[in-house]
Design a protein around this motif. Sequence first.
Motif, PDB file in Angstrom:
ATOM      1  N   THR A 167       0.912  -1.366  -0.222  1.00 33.29           N
ATOM      2  CA  THR A 167       0.236   0.216   0.159  1.00 33.29           C
ATOM      3  C   THR A 167       0.864   1.283  -0.106  1.00 33.29           C
ATOM      4  O   THR A 167       0.620   2.180  -1.088  1.00 33.29           O
ATOM      5  CB  THR A 167      -1.131   0.305   1.394  1.00 33.29           C
ATOM      6  N   LEU A 222       1.996   9.905   9.285  1.00 38.12           N
ATOM      7  CA  LEU A 222       0.640   9.502   9.597  1.00 38.12           C
ATOM      8  C   LEU A 222       0.061   8.363   8.443  1.00 38.12           C
ATOM      9  O   LEU A 222       0.384   8.231   7.049  1.00 38.12           O
ATOM     10  CB  LEU A 222       0.495  10.833   9.870  1.00 38.12           C
ATOM     11  N   GLY A 282       2.521  -3.857   4.294  1.00 40.06           N
ATOM     12  CA  GLY A 282       2.245  -2.596   5.003  1.00 40.06           C
ATOM     13  C   GLY A 282       0.411  -2.268   5.467  1.00 40.06           C
ATOM     14  O   GLY A 282       0.052  -1.744   4.782  1.00 40.06           O
ATOM     15  N   ARG A 323       6.796   7.667  12.366  1.00 38.43           N
ATOM     16  CA  ARG A 323       6.417   6.951  11.779  1.00 38.43           C
ATOM     17  C   ARG A 323       6.027   5.466  13.093  1.00 38.43           C
ATOM     18  O   ARG A 323       5.079   4.206  12.685  1.00 38.43           O
ATOM     19  CB  ARG A 323       6.804   5.976  10.264  1.00 38.43           C
TER      20      ARG A 323
HETATM   21  P1  AMP Z   1       5.529   2.305   4.006  1.00 34.32           P
HETATM   22  O1  AMP Z   1       6.181   2.353   2.892  1.00 34.32           O
HETATM   23  O2  AMP Z   1       4.509   0.519   4.106  1.00 34.32           O
HETATM   24  O3  AMP Z   1       6.046   2.297   4.880  1.00 34.32           O
HETATM   25  O4  AMP Z   1       3.502   3.433   3.547  1.00 34.32           O
HETATM   26  C1  AMP Z   1       4.715   4.605   3.644  1.00 34.32           C
HETATM   27  C2  AMP Z   1       2.977   5.596   4.145  1.00 34.32           C
HETATM   28  O5  AMP Z   1       1.796   5.614   3.209  1.00 34.32           O
HETATM   29  C3  AMP Z   1       2.888   5.680   5.660  1.00 34.32           C
HETATM   30  O6  AMP Z   1       3.410   6.091   6.206  1.00 34.32           O
HETATM   31  C4  AMP Z   1       1.256   6.228   6.231  1.00 34.32           C
HETATM   32  O7  AMP Z   1       1.097   7.256   5.807  1.00 34.32           O
HETATM   33  C5  AMP Z   1       0.651   5.403   3.912  1.00 34.32           C
HETATM   34  N1  AMP Z   1       0.404   3.761   4.602  1.00 34.32           N
HETATM   35  C6  AMP Z   1       0.757   2.729   3.563  1.00 34.32           C
HETATM   36  N2  AMP Z   1      -0.543   1.814   4.091  1.00 34.32           N
HETATM   37  C7  AMP Z   1      -1.139   2.797   4.795  1.00 34.32           C
HETATM   38  C8  AMP Z   1      -2.178   1.616   5.199  1.00 34.32           C
HETATM   39  N3  AMP Z   1      -2.929  -0.085   5.588  1.00 34.32           N
HETATM   40  N4  AMP Z   1      -2.937   2.587   5.929  1.00 34.32           N
HETATM   41  C9  AMP Z   1      -2.912   3.731   5.655  1.00 34.32           C
HETATM   42  N5  AMP Z   1      -1.773   4.392   5.681  1.00 34.32           N
HETATM   43  C10 AMP Z   1      -0.659   3.510   5.081  1.00 34.32           C
END
Ligand code: AMP
Length: 214
Positions: free
Chosen positions: A31, A57, A85, A171
Amino acid sequence: MYVILLGLPGAGKGTQAARLTRAIGLAHITTGELFRENIRLGTALGKKARPYVEKGLLVPDEITIDMLLERVSQRDCEAGYILDGFPRNLEQARVLDEALVQQGKAIDRVAYIKVPTEELVRRLAGRWSCPRCGEVYQESNRPPKVAGICDNCGAELYQREDDRPEVVRTRLEVNLAQLEQLLGYYRQTGKLVEVDGEGDVETIGGELTAALSS
Ligand code: AMP
């Protein structure tokens, strides 16, 4: 097969999901990467998600869940997928379960890749990502063969905005509280397996494969 990889940012979910995808041929859904792609392309979804992603966030559930459900309805997900994610909180976990039940399916395994927080802060500070193929490198643990260039596709690597130390702390805090709840939720189902995420990529990958097929 329907697999979820759980772990804090920097635990190695993306790297391990990419390895698993190559080995067992399931779709890899991340995601965070879907949001980053939409932000790069300037789509309506990207504009909504951007302020949250930049601050480290969580993007609101209604946006995230719609995006995820749309993505897993695509053809390449028919034989199963690896989620990286998602879910990030109990609401997302419940909606995913309900969506799968409606299709007569269920999550098979949830693997938690466990890494101490201090190690995660160190890893994220030295993380470099490929904007084209999504491959992730780490300066000391897993450097690219040529500095700044992706081994897979030759694109120039970049450092994510949200890997800056001040955003990393937010985060980790945001994700830690939610992660504890998710671990509780999946532990009850008997589908949760834990893998030690410290060590080299190959060893962790071997343990993960063994845990997923147990
Ligand atoms: P990541 O690459 O998984 O660290 O995601 C990067 C950013 O995307 C996170 O800090 C959130 O802002 C957003 N994000 C990713 N996956 C989610 C999720 N399942 N729910 C809400 N926000 C998400």
